[in-house]
Design a protein around this motif. Structure first.
Motif, PDB file in Angstrom:
ATOM      1  N   ARG A 190       0.829  -1.197   0.000  1.00  0.00           N
ATOM      2  CA  ARG A 190       0.000   0.000   0.000  1.00  0.00           C
ATOM      3  C   ARG A 190       0.868   1.253   0.000  1.00  0.00           C
ATOM      4  N   GLN A 236      -1.709  -8.745   2.157  1.00  0.00           N
ATOM      5  CA  GLN A 236      -1.549  -7.318   2.437  1.00  0.00           C
ATOM      6  C   GLN A 236      -1.398  -7.059   3.938  1.00  0.00           C
ATOM      7  N   ASP A 259      -5.448  -2.461  -0.953  1.00  0.00           N
ATOM      8  CA  ASP A 259      -5.146  -1.978  -2.288  1.00  0.00           C
ATOM      9  C   ASP A 259      -5.789  -2.937  -3.282  1.00  0.00           C
ATOM     10  N   TYR A 293      -3.514  -4.774  -5.768  1.00  0.00           N
ATOM     11  CA  TYR A 293      -2.440  -5.589  -5.209  1.00  0.00           C
ATOM     12  C   TYR A 293      -2.355  -6.928  -5.942  1.00  0.00           C
TER      13      TYR A 293
END
Length: 294
Positions: A37, A259, A285, A288
């Motif tokens: 992120r 994440q 995100d 991602y």
């Protein structure tokens, strides 16, 4: 004083790809995925302002049409963060020259797995990457498990996710009986709270600190609670890492636990994680991707 580095974790499956443990002598970037992120454009709050984040509006009614009732006074009522706690979060976050172990507390149902049917209380669907994520947490951090489910249900969930050897490596495995509830509230549909001070003051938890013999303690500077309910962390709002509730694969956002993995790695470099989390809250995100994903 630097915490002793753990031995490298076993190689993860091909879905996650190999990576270097975060607790090396030279700080490394997270390698679970190829993106983390971004921190550009973060607006920092004034040091003179204390803002307490609020729980989502639907946080009181989860997996049930009935709203949760507030706990009674005999169960401690609805907690609020102390002035001392909030004041400590106000200074700007600072980085450590060497990453350290932190205490990671994981929830179970809605965070790592999902029970699709109450008629089959021992059958669960695991969140994607749950097992490699747990392996990494055991190898890299101090890991505790704390669920609001009843002890037997917690035992069923833990036995599905962890081997006996892995369960023995957890600092503690706590269930509903560790939430300080009255008898009536224990058996009722009430909103529960995970007061981290209760865990920090537990003798077994205190002794698990790498520098316990030299006076090291777990506290808001080195602890993070990963839970799908932000409200449960109300007493320490800048130590909770809230993630979307896992309710089955058909509604799962992409790569949630990878994440979380990357964000926890960032926290290992912080002198006080509550200061960092106050200014840099966790967020998913949507773009991602893992290293082997197109």
């Amino acid at each position: 004083m630097q915490a002793p580095s753990p031995s490298p974790p076993a190689k993860l499956n091909a879905l996650a790809g190999p990576f270097t443990p975060i607790l090396s002598k030279t700080p490394t970037k997270p390698k679970f995925g190829i993106q983390t992120r971004p921190e550009k454009g973060i607006k920092r709050k004034s040091k003179k302002t204390i803002l307490i984040p609020q729980a989502p509006a639907n946080d009181q009614a989860r997996n049930d049409d009935r709203p949760r009732q507030p706990p009674s006074k005999s169960s401690g009522g609805i907690p609020s963060p102390s002035t001392t706690y909030l004041t400590r979060t106000l200074p700007r976050p600072t980085s450590l020259p060497v990453p350290r172990r932190i205490l990671v507390i994981l929830d179970l149902n809605g965070t790592l797995l999902f029970r699709p049917s109450r008629n089959h209380p021992s059958r669960f669907v695991e969140r994607p990457h749950a097992r490699p994520f747990l392996n990494y947490c055991l190898d890299t951090f101090r890991l505790a498990i704390w669920s609001s489910a009843r002890p037997q249900n917690v035992n069923n969930m833990v036995c599905q996710l962890l081997t006996p050897e892995q369960r023995g490596r957890c600092v503690v495995i706590w269930a509903r009986d560790k939430l300080g509830l009255s008898n009536d509230d224990y058996n009722a549909r009430v909103q529960v709270y995970k007061r981290l001070s209760q865990l920090w003051n537990d003798r077994h938890v205190r002794d698990s600190h790498p520098e316990a013999g030299a006076g090291g303690r777990w506290d808001q500077s080195n602890t993070v609670l990963v839970d799908d309910s932000f409200e449960k962390g109300r007493s320490e709002p800048y130590n909770i890492l809230p993630i979307p509730e896992f309710a089955g694969l058909h509604v799962e956002p992409p790569n949630v636990l990878p994440q979380v993995h990357d964000y926890l790695n960032q926290l290992c470099h912080q002198a006080d994680v509550s200061r960092y989390m106050r200014e840099n809250p966790f967020g998913l995100d949507q773009g991602y991707r893992l290293t082997n994903e197109s």
